[in-house]
Structures are given as C-alpha cells and as structure tokens.
Design a protein around this motif. Sequence first.
Motif, PDB file in Angstrom:
ATOM      1  N   HIS A 177       0.770  -1.146   0.055  1.00  0.00           N
ATOM      2  CA  HIS A 177      -0.054  -0.016  -0.083  1.00  0.00           C
ATOM      3  C   HIS A 177       0.937   1.226   0.012  1.00  0.00           C
ATOM      4  O   HIS A 177       1.966   1.267   0.580  1.00  0.00           O
ATOM      5  CB  HIS A 177      -0.557  -0.017   1.268  1.00  0.00           C
ATOM      6  N   HIS A 179       1.104   5.886  -0.290  1.00  0.00           N
ATOM      7  CA  HIS A 179       0.391   7.169  -0.266  1.00  0.00           C
ATOM      8  C   HIS A 179       1.517   8.180  -0.872  1.00  0.00           C
ATOM      9  O   HIS A 179       2.578   8.154  -0.534  1.00  0.00           O
ATOM     10  CB  HIS A 179      -0.080   7.337   1.409  1.00  0.00           C
ATOM     11  N   ARG A 206     -13.301   6.866   2.547  1.00  0.00           N
ATOM     12  CA  ARG A 206     -13.713   7.453   1.414  1.00  0.00           C
ATOM     13  C   ARG A 206     -15.371   7.679   1.752  1.00  0.00           C
ATOM     14  O   ARG A 206     -15.987   6.744   2.391  1.00  0.00           O
ATOM     15  CB  ARG A 206     -13.438   6.653   0.374  1.00  0.00           C
ATOM     16  N   SER A 209     -17.367   4.455   0.936  1.00  0.00           N
ATOM     17  CA  SER A 209     -16.756   3.263   1.511  1.00  0.00           C
ATOM     18  C   SER A 209     -17.849   2.384   1.772  1.00  0.00           C
ATOM     19  O   SER A 209     -17.922   1.161   1.614  1.00  0.00           O
ATOM     20  CB  SER A 209     -15.684   3.482   2.329  1.00  0.00           C
ATOM     21  N   THR A 212     -19.522   0.566  -1.066  1.00  0.00           N
ATOM     22  CA  THR A 212     -18.517  -0.251  -1.765  1.00  0.00           C
ATOM     23  C   THR A 212     -18.635  -1.698  -0.927  1.00  0.00           C
ATOM     24  O   THR A 212     -18.702  -2.902  -1.482  1.00  0.00           O
ATOM     25  CB  THR A 212     -17.065   0.085  -1.533  1.00  0.00           C
ATOM     26  N   SER A 221     -10.097  -3.241  -6.182  1.00  0.00           N
ATOM     27  CA  SER A 221      -9.624  -2.375  -7.047  1.00  0.00           C
ATOM     28  C   SER A 221      -8.354  -1.778  -6.326  1.00  0.00           C
ATOM     29  O   SER A 221      -8.100  -2.100  -5.189  1.00  0.00           O
ATOM     30  CB  SER A 221     -10.193  -1.302  -7.430  1.00  0.00           C
ATOM     31  N   ARG A 223      -7.903   1.107  -5.677  1.00  0.00           N
ATOM     32  CA  ARG A 223      -8.307   1.998  -4.816  1.00  0.00           C
ATOM     33  C   ARG A 223      -8.790   1.448  -3.346  1.00  0.00           C
ATOM     34  O   ARG A 223      -9.944   0.688  -3.625  1.00  0.00           O
ATOM     35  CB  ARG A 223      -9.429   2.862  -5.430  1.00  0.00           C
ATOM     36  N   THR A 224      -8.125   2.015  -2.415  1.00  0.00           N
ATOM     37  CA  THR A 224      -8.743   1.443  -0.988  1.00  0.00           C
ATOM     38  C   THR A 224      -9.916   2.148  -0.649  1.00  0.00           C
ATOM     39  O   THR A 224     -10.352   3.079  -1.098  1.00  0.00           O
ATOM     40  CB  THR A 224      -7.657   1.411   0.059  1.00  0.00           C
ATOM     41  N   GLU A 227      -9.035   7.389   1.712  1.00  0.00           N
ATOM     42  CA  GLU A 227      -8.694   8.746   0.900  1.00  0.00           C
ATOM     43  C   GLU A 227      -7.160   8.844   0.559  1.00  0.00           C
ATOM     44  O   GLU A 227      -6.649   8.844   1.794  1.00  0.00           O
ATOM     45  CB  GLU A 227      -9.191   9.978   1.179  1.00  0.00           C
ATOM     46  N   SER A 230      -3.747   3.811  -2.020  1.00  0.00           N
ATOM     47  CA  SER A 230      -3.791   2.907  -2.836  1.00  0.00           C
ATOM     48  C   SER A 230      -3.012   1.634  -2.993  1.00  0.00           C
ATOM     49  O   SER A 230      -2.155   1.521  -2.085  1.00  0.00           O
ATOM     50  CB  SER A 230      -3.439   3.387  -4.290  1.00  0.00           C
ATOM     51  N   GLN A 365      -8.827  -2.603   6.011  1.00  0.00           N
ATOM     52  CA  GLN A 365      -9.873  -2.022   5.138  1.00  0.00           C
ATOM     53  C   GLN A 365     -11.197  -2.958   5.454  1.00  0.00           C
ATOM     54  O   GLN A 365     -11.334  -4.066   6.099  1.00  0.00           O
ATOM     55  CB  GLN A 365      -9.666  -2.498   3.592  1.00  0.00           C
TER      56      GLN A 365
END
Length: 627
Positions: A177, A179, A206, A209, A212, A221, A223-224, A227, A230, A365
């Motif tokens: 991961h 940032h 996000r 979220s 999702t 994806s 995208r975690t 914000e 990734s 997550q």
Amino acid sequence: MSPVRHSQVSLLHIVDRSTHAWEAEASGMGRIFGSLAAGAAEPDPAELAAVSARQRHGGPDGHQVLRGPGWALGCDRLAVSDPRGGRQPYRLAHLPGVVAVLGGEIYNHAELRRELAARGHRFPDLCDGTLLPALYAEYGTGFARRLDGMFAVAVLDVRAAPRLVLAVDPMGGRPLHYHQGADGAFRFASEIPALLAFDGVRAAPRADSLDTVLALRTPISARTALEGISALPPGATAVVHPGRPAALRRRPPAPEDPERGRRSTADVLRREVRRLARADVPVCVLTSGGLASGLVTALAAEYAREAGAPAPHGFHLGYRGRWPGGEAAYARAVARHTRTVHHEVALDPAELGSLLTLTTRHLGQPDADPAALSTYALFRAVRRAGYSVALTGDGADELFGADARTRPAGTGPFTADWAAAYTDGLAAAPRLLREYLYTPDYRAFIEEEGSAADRVERELRSAGGDRLAAVAAFEGRWRLPSRHLRRLDHLGMASAVEARTPFCRPSVAAHARALPPRLLQDRRALAEAGRELLPKAVRRRPRQPFALPVTAMLAPGGPLLEPVRELLSAERLARAGQVRPDRVRTLLARQLERPSDRDALALWALATHELWTEVVRGMRVPADCAA
C-alpha cells in the motif's frame, strides 16, 4: 491406513521444528516499509519505529531500518528459511547505493544467483532476497520480470538521483500500500495501519466506502477505502522519483510454458505444492474438508512420503456447539485417506465479538465476509501449534470454479443484464436493499458519484462478447487478490504465519485458463485431479466455501447478535448519516423473526463497516495493533 489423530485447540502441541523442513530453500518472509521525499532531511527515527511497530506481528524475527537524506527503507522479518542469514535491508559490498527489502519469497532464486554469479556478482549468503541489488543492477526497473515467486519488493537506488522501485508478484499474493502526499512525499507499507503511522498520511474513510462494502463486500480495485491510499495492482511495478508522481505500469505476463498443454491438472498442481512445501520451519496444511484444500493436503502428504519426512499436520476449524454447515466429517475423511496428522480447532463462539475487533484492525480495510473471523482464528491456532507456514486451497473457485456467482455469464440469455446479475452475486446487500437502507442524501451522492458495482459492471461489459472470459479476467485480476489473497496475507501474518497458495501460482492460473469450459463447470477438472487422491464423498460433494454460520449466530440468542446490535445503534448510524436507522432496525427485526442469509449478511456488512470506521480513525494515535 493409519487412524486420524485429533487434537483440540487447548491441547495443540509445539512441534519439533527440526523434523518438518522437507527441503531447505533460503528466504525471508516479512513486512516492508519506506519513504522517499525531496530534500536532505532524514526521516524521523521515532516515526519509522511507529510504522514498524504497527506491522511487527508479521515480522517478529528481525527489525532493521536504513535511512538517509530524504529516504528510508525498513523490514520486519519473519524467518521461514535460512533463519541465520538474509539480513534485511539487503546490501552488497560491490554495489554501494543500492538497497532492497523483500516481503515474500522468490522461488527461482538459485537459478538467478547462478546467472548473476557468472556475471561477477558475489553474495554473502543463500537468502533469496540477497540477490535483489545485483538483479536490479543488471536489469534496472525491469528486474521484477525475472522473478518467480510471491513477493512485494522495494529497491532504493541512491547512486545518483534517488529512485525507488516497487513491485508485487503477478497474482498479488503480497499486498503493498502507498500514499503520495500533496508535497510529493511517497510512503509505502505492507499494511495500511503501518502506513497510517507515517506523519502526513490521514485516516480518512472514503465517502463511498459503505456502498462499496455493501455492493462488493470489500474494495475490489487498486483504490482502497481510505482517501489517498492505493494498493499496487497485481503484476505492477512503480517507479518513484522525489517530489514526482509515481509511474505505474503492468509488467507483461511471463512466457507460456511449452509443456503446459501436456500436463494434467493434478501434475501442474503437484509441481507447485512441492515447491511451496519447502522451508526450514514447520509447514502444515489447512484442511477444510472441501475439494481444493483436500487436493493440496493429499499432494503435500504424497510429497512428504516420497521425501521420507513425517506426515504433514493438517488443521481444521469448527465451532463449539451445534451449528449448520460443519465440514468436520469431510476433513476427517481427507485426513484418513491422505494419512495426515489431523487437528480440529474448536473455536468458542463467545470469543467472536473480541475477534471481530482484532480482525478489523489487521485487515485495515472493511471486509464484510464473515469468513474473516474464522480465518484469523485458524491462523492463530496454527501459530500456537508451532507452525509459521501453511498451505491452503484458496483461489481454486476463482480459477476452476463456475459457481452460482459466475453462472449468469455462462448460462443467461445474451441480451440479459448478465453483468448486473454477476455483480449482485458479489454483494452483501443487493442493489434494491441498498437503496432502501440509504438516506436520501447518501443515495443521491452514490447516484452522482457512481457505485463500485457500476464500475465493475462497466469493466465486464467493455471486455467484449466472451462473457465467461470477461468474468474470469476480472476475478483473477481484482477479486482474487483484493478479497481472498489480501485476507490470507493480513490475517495469516497477524499471527506470523505465511499462507502459501498453490492454486494462485501463475502456472496453475494459466493451466486453468487453457482448459475447455466443460471442465470448469462444477469444478470437474479438480474432481478429475482428485480421482486417485481423495475419497469419493469429498470429490462429489457440493461446493461449500470456508465460512462462519453468521445467519444462525445472528438469530435470537446467537453469540453475534449483541455485538451487531450495539454497532448498529440508532445513535451511531445517525451520526454517520448514510443509512436510515429506522430501516436498519426493521431489517434487524425481520432477521430475528425470520432468519435469512440475505438479511444476516447485510446486517453483518453494515456492522463491520461501522466498526472499521471507528477503528481506522483511531489509528492516527500510535498503538500496537498486534494480537
């Protein structure tokens, strides 16, 4: 055949580590982290120590950080092979300025070492990661194309202008991961809680979220759910220069094996099981009682017998009391047939509430799959029994499966909305139920921004006319690594256990893609592979995923009812403003009156997202997340 030998969790013993290494192969599993920024200031050692502490449960055997002007590189090591060698970060005396760290394993390291030695490179030990600086020196940013393994790698080159290169394996078995802040500073870590310990990385969920999680159960994806954070996609390499955006590219797939078409499914899987069964520490097998885990168990036992090693130990998780869906009888049948030493781990359902918080912290997550709790508990028992490597059957469904989730792509009318039907099969709450639960403001926000389910459907429809191929590509590229492999990695390493997945090797995936569709219906290829290896009852039983009986446990008097009820209190839900508390209360009342799998999973998803939101916002305060 020898009888099955059982050992309940309270009786699990520490095995003799000297008798279970089937073949030595040097490597150093663990967690990695680092940063690269413009300027000459060295990163704060206290900050780096906090990052390391957040993921040290996955690397308890060694901790080392190197830092210099604008950069840092660190590793928390889990020594699964060559415990005395392989000190990280890796450096070679003749290549000053090139430093590397490795989380995972490189299976072709002996071949690469011979090649690099012939070019004049010298190595202080036989650890697989030691060759990384030399491999980078020879092949530059394309070095990862030469690697065969399950890995997350970072190489830092400070010989001239600093450059950081990150790479993960083609199947995404070891997540990474990252940032990149507004000031251009780039930070990365194996786990999101560790990444959040860096100054400048915010713990900001996000806004989409929740949608999702309800639509896909977990982010599927790069995208975690946070914000600015990734995940490096499977098979990707990122090249980072100070103060500049990271450049990501997918590496081309490895060349096809010319012998692939001549090998049976059993032979392809046998080759990978044998490769992954090698270590200098005890290797066990997770035996759920299903076809896929049964095949891995049988092939591991076959290899042990041929190597003259003791029979492998297999672990199966069940729950104290009477619960639906138990697979213990099938797991025992596999153990009897394959002559493994069988352990049944009996989890007390009263412990599930506390496990939920621990599991949420380690995943980083939100994950609405109830199997996450079972996975955490099983790896914890494996570690307590003295094992730090476990072979699993994960990935078989995505590669060989065609279960109810994928049938709309294969059997529905061509004009039907098969992509929406497939995506609804992924959901914790179907689209109509989501819209019923959302507040008007949140529903309008999702309609304007677009749902994660909409993005999946667009990707599937854009793939062309071969619907099964589109689904298979999506599952292999995104769903398998984002859902299954991430969970295995994080929850295995939460207890310092490395999960190895023979089905998720590129050779096995390529073999599955080349099979005729008829062999993928109802997993016929796997059933045929097990003809000589497994009992008939296991080969012919209906598919049953490794799961937790959440419907029964959310029924009146169930052990999960009060934790979920507390997480879904009207006060908490009103504070977030995304779902209507009155409709959640109606859903819960309906579940108590007429328990159903659909309502139970939706309630579970809502509760796990609420808990994740609270846990992740507390991660800005340095704390030890290890259990």
